[in-house]
Write a protein that holds these residues in place. Structure first.
Motif: not given
Length: 614
Positions: A16-20, A148-149, A277-284
């Motif tokens: 997430s540091m990369l996004k910031r 992306l994930d 729809v965002l597809l990543n690990a947050d979508d259980k």
């Protein structure tokens, strides 16, 4: 087969540091133009930008209106125009047309061009040629790593593949080197480096030069990631051309995952609206099925639906206090899970309908025959039939003719069918495929029967790894058969391959084939070098481009040595990601992290070679 983060697995770096960092840099660049401004954004930067800084953030920093960069006059009335673009000549011409139109109208405005991920000298030259270089200010937004994930970074540079592997344009190699330098600055040096491919070696050497120039930045830092493996896409074209059968790969092939999200149409949402729809690990729900072979997904979703219903049914018989707790603590989560479950069931049904229509099982059967080197004649007949039916060449026919070329040779009859049925407008496309090494011609004297006998000899020869004299006359790219035998890419299975409890990475292709790229990575990591793989490297035509660097081993913790960053130059597929996630789980508690120039698949690979616009 979610491969969730295991208690015994190493901690993944916080990306997430990369996004910031990217967001802060963009805000800084926008504030260089104080006051209200209109922002023109190139189409393929819109999705990545949305993942970094949404509209509300842009508005906070005095961006008034947003426009798409397109070939028509701008309607902006703002006194300040900011352009966020890729470093492309056509964009410079577009900006020049706007500035020169203002000059003709006697209008004075401020103009700022922000290049992402970097600016090129050629672009500045065009601005100068157009007579506007002194009228615009230019900056770089060094945004080249989009998380992306939790384990996937993308440079979102789909043009990298065509630019380098077809045109031989090396301009993006510096961008890769800069991205690797940023990662080593943030997460410590990489103790063990491996790579294969001409591009991989150039990117590695350029990156090392950057490290030496700024040696103080990583000196003394403890590494967070123990291994890095750089791999060129042209080392393994075959895997990228195979039809995907893991859920995430099928969703990508069917609906096109773009920048980590997908647009599900009314046929999936069961309404009159589409849904992003965002597809990543947050979508259980998605996280539990993304790596599963598609044949297992319906069963899992059905069980999940029953479990969810059972949780809803618990409401019956609750007293007021229990109901209050249920509503405040559980109901929201259950509703969200129910919504996601409905979406993925709808996606599965839509995939099934489309694949049944495309005769998917027959396509897979043909593909597996090509990979295994059996029934080449029948497979060729099937491909020719597809060509005769004039199935669009951007879909299966062109991909399968290329797969035939890479795994054996294309007979004259199939080549003639291509030329006859697809017409002269596709000649440049097929020329591109030949130039990139994706399409080879049948050598004189190599009839299909001769090829079949040579392949059969190679596959059935009991002396493992022995390359027979009969093989020497096959086309260069037909080395696949010998490589396949050397690395045991076609598993020998007694009875049915159990896709519910897979034994190896071949499950991502229904047990028929272990991805070559993933097998190479597995073998090199086991050996901690290229030792013993000399023949494979030679067959891949990479004798001068396979390298190992293990200079900082002493600083690495045992935790970091279980983390491996794999860098795909030219794109990677979701099948390869699933295969390496499986390998990490099965082999010694490892975790793989992925960095790719872009996510790719067979259709995207073929489109990159195309000269005919869809």
């Amino acid at each position: 087969m979610a491969f969730p983060h295991r208690p015994d697995a190493p901690e993944l770096p916080d990306f997430s540091m990369l996004k910031r960092l990217a967001r802060d840099q963009l805000i800084y660049l926008l504030e260089q133009l104080p006051g209200k401004k209109d922002l023109f954004i190139e189409a393929d930067l819109m999705s990545p930008l949305d993942r970094i800084a949404n509209v509300s953030i842009l508005k906070q920093h005095e961006v008034d209106k947003l426009y798409k960069v397109e070939n028509k006059p701008a309607l902006s009335s703002s006194e300040q125009l900011c352009f966020l673009v890729r470093p492309r000549i056509k964009n410079m011409r577009y900006i020049a047309s706007l500035v020169n139109a203002d000059k003709l109208a006697g209008r004075t405005r401020k103009y700022k061009v922000i290049f992402s991920p970097q600016k090129f000298y050629a672009c500045e030259m065009v601005l100068e040629e157009e007579g506007i270089y002194g009228d615009v200010s230019c900056d770089e937004w060094a945004f080249s790593l989009l998380p992306l994930d939790v384990d996937l970074l993308s440079m979102e540079l789909p043009e990298f593949f065509r630019d380098y592997f077809l045109e031989g344009d090396q301009r993006w190699i510096n961008t890769v080197a800069q991205a690797l330098h940023l990662l080593s600055t943030l997460y410590g040096p990489f103790p063990n480096c491996y790579g294969i491919g001409r591009c991989a070696k150039m990117a590695y050497e350029l990156w090392r030069n950057l490290e030496e120039e700024e040696d103080g930045e990583t000196k003394g830092r403890r590494p967070e990631i123990g291994h890095i493996f750089l791999l060129d896409r042209d080392v393994d074209f075959v895997t990228a051309l195979c039809s995907q059968v893991v859920y995430e790969g099928l969703v990508d092939d069917t609906f096109r995952i773009k920048c980590g999200s997908v647009d599900f149409g009314p046929e999936v949402t069961s309404s009159d609206k589409s849904l992003k729809v965002l597809l990543n690990a947050d979508d259980k729900v998605f996280n539990e099925i993304r790596n599963e072979h598609f044949s297992n997904v319906f069963g899992f979703l059905s069980q999940k639906a029953r479990n969810l219903q059972a949780q809803y049914d618990r409401r019956r018989g609750m007293d007021i206090k229990q109901m209050k707790n249920f509503v405040s603590q559980e109901l929201k989560g259950l509703k969200q899970e129910h919504r996601l479950l409905s979406l993925h069931i709808g996606a599965c049904e839509s995939i099934m309908k489309k694949k049944t229509k495309q005769d998917f099982q027959e396509l897979i059967k043909t593909e597996h025959a090509l990979l295994e080197g059996f029934n080449i004649r029948e497979s060729t007949s099937y491909i020719e039939e597809h060509i005769d039916r004039q199935v669009p060449p951007s879909h299966c026919s062109r991909g399968y003719i290329v797969l035939l070329s890479l795994t054996s040779v294309v007979p004259d009859s199939a080549r003639c069918s291509l030329d006859t049925h697809y017409g002269p407008e596709h000649l440049l496309t097929f020329s591109n495929l030949r130039r990139a090494g994706l399409l080879t011609e049948q050598a004189p004297g190599d009839t299909l029967t001769a090829v079949e006998s040579k392949v059969s000899k190679l596959v059935t020869d009991k002396a493992a790894g022995k390359i027979t004299d009969a093989f020497s006359s096959l086309a260069k790219r037909s080395n696949f058969r010998a490589i396949s035998k050397k690395l045991n890419l076609i598993p020998r299975v007694d009875g049915e391959y159990d896709l519910k409890v897979p034994r190896d990475m071949a499950y991502v292709f229904s047990g028929a084939y272990v991805p070559l790229s993933c097998r190479i990575i597995e073998q090199v990591l086991e050996r901690r070098s290229w030792q013993g793989l000399d023949e494979v490297v030679r067959l891949l035509n990479c004798s001068d481009f396979a390298f190992t660097d293990m200079t900082k081993e002493d600083k690495a913790s045992s935790e970091s040595l279980r983390l491996i960053l794999v860098v795909f130059l030219g794109g990677c597929t979701f099948s390869e990601i699933s295969a390496l996630r499986f390998l990490g789980r099965e082999k010694g508690k490892r975790e793989f992290i992925f960095l790719t120039t872009a996510v790719t698949n067979s259709a995207r690979l073929m489109e990159a070679m195309s000269e005919v616009k869809a």
